[in-house]
Design an enzyme around this catalytic site. Structure first.
Site, PDB file in Angstrom:
ATOM      1  N   SER A 109      34.527 -12.293  31.347  1.00  0.00           N
ATOM      2  CA  SER A 109      35.020 -10.992  31.822  1.00  0.00           C
ATOM      3  C   SER A 109      34.600 -10.719  33.263  1.00  0.00           C
ATOM      4  O   SER A 109      35.176  -9.853  33.933  1.00  0.00           O
ATOM      5  CB  SER A 109      34.504  -9.862  30.916  1.00  0.00           C
ATOM      6  OG  SER A 109      33.083  -9.850  30.892  1.00  0.00           O
ATOM      7  N   GLY A 110      33.587 -11.453  33.754  1.00  0.00           N
ATOM      8  CA  GLY A 110      33.128 -11.268  35.132  1.00  0.00           C
ATOM      9  C   GLY A 110      31.717 -10.719  35.240  1.00  0.00           C
ATOM     10  O   GLY A 110      31.284 -10.343  36.336  1.00  0.00           O
ATOM     11  N   LYS A 111      30.983 -10.695  34.135  1.00  0.00           N
ATOM     12  CA  LYS A 111      29.633 -10.119  34.124  1.00  0.00           C
ATOM     13  C   LYS A 111      28.707 -10.777  35.144  1.00  0.00           C
ATOM     14  O   LYS A 111      28.085 -10.103  35.957  1.00  0.00           O
ATOM     15  CB  LYS A 111      29.006 -10.253  32.727  1.00  0.00           C
ATOM     16  CG  LYS A 111      29.753  -9.575  31.618  1.00  0.00           C
ATOM     17  CD  LYS A 111      29.039  -9.732  30.292  1.00  0.00           C
ATOM     18  CE  LYS A 111      28.894 -11.184  29.873  1.00  0.00           C
ATOM     19  NZ  LYS A 111      30.193 -11.873  29.673  1.00  0.00           N
ATOM     20  N   SER A 156      26.151  -9.741  24.503  1.00  0.00           N
ATOM     21  CA  SER A 156      25.548  -8.706  23.647  1.00  0.00           C
ATOM     22  C   SER A 156      26.630  -7.943  22.878  1.00  0.00           C
ATOM     23  O   SER A 156      26.912  -6.788  23.162  1.00  0.00           O
ATOM     24  CB  SER A 156      24.664  -7.759  24.460  1.00  0.00           C
ATOM     25  OG  SER A 156      25.200  -7.418  25.712  1.00  0.00           O
TER      26      SER A 156
END
Length: 202
Positions: free
Chosen positions: A13-15, A83
């Site tokens: 997602s791009g974390k 998470s």
């Protein structure tokens, strides 16, 4: 003030990308911090854990303990970890908030877009049955109900996401630029020298 920035979201997602850019911005402000990348921690510190709901909760708990210890010593922490479950994220929050501020940053992105970005081909492997309990394919992700910061990497650029995170930190006066160290004045040096002479060190 110590703090932990906890980036959560689907794989790819791009974390990690946003977390690293935020780290670079904070480093320019001379803020001491450590980046706890979720993937690296799993490989090096938690190789005993699988990807069941219970194991994921334990993983979040362990990361929370590390973040709390670092915060106790006034070291800021950045965490980029899927998470998946709210319970695990709240366990981490409770631990961290004993020592510092906790910011949950939800990096939102449609699973279809994450699949297109996936550099390791993990989504495809999961869909082919090669990876069990893979978040977004054969394992659930519980979206945060009320994150401290929300960014959408399908609609926003990396820099726009980083700007939003930094703005949230500014409101808490966490990302304020620190005064640069300019050295001791002549009078300060003289006072220190005199004190050392009085103590017999000079």
């Amino acid at each position: 003030m110590s703090f932990t920035l906890w980036f959560t979201g689907l794989p790819s997602s791009g974390k990690s990308t946003i977390a690293k850019r935020v780290q670079e911005r904070l480093a320019k402000k001379e803020i001491e911090l450590h980046n706890l990348d979720g993937d690296n921690l799993r490989k090096k510190l938690h190789p005993d854990l699988g990807f069941s709901k219970e194991d994921r909760k334990i993983n979040n708990q362990r990361i929370g303990v590390i973040a709390s210890l670092l915060n106790h010593h006034n070291i800021g922490v950045i965490v980029a970890a899927v998470s998946s479950f709210r319970e695990g994220r709240e366990i981490a929050r409770d631990m961290v908030e004993e020592e510092g501020d906790f910011f949950q940053i939800f990096v939102d992105c449609p699973v279809e877009v994450c699949k297109e970005r996936d550099p390791k081909g993990l989504y495809e492997k999961a869909e082919n049955g090669e990876i069990p309990n893979f978040t977004g394919v054969n394992h659930p992700y519980e979206r945060p109900g009320d994150p401290d910061v929300y960014v959408n990497t399908e609609e926003m650029s990396v820099e726009e996401c980083v700007d939003r995170v930094m703005k949230a930190l500014d409101k808490k006066e966490i990302a304020e630029t620190r005064e640069p160290y300019t050295g001791l004045s002549e009078s300060d040096e003289k006072k220190i020298k005199n004190r050392l002479e009085d103590l017999g060190y000079l």
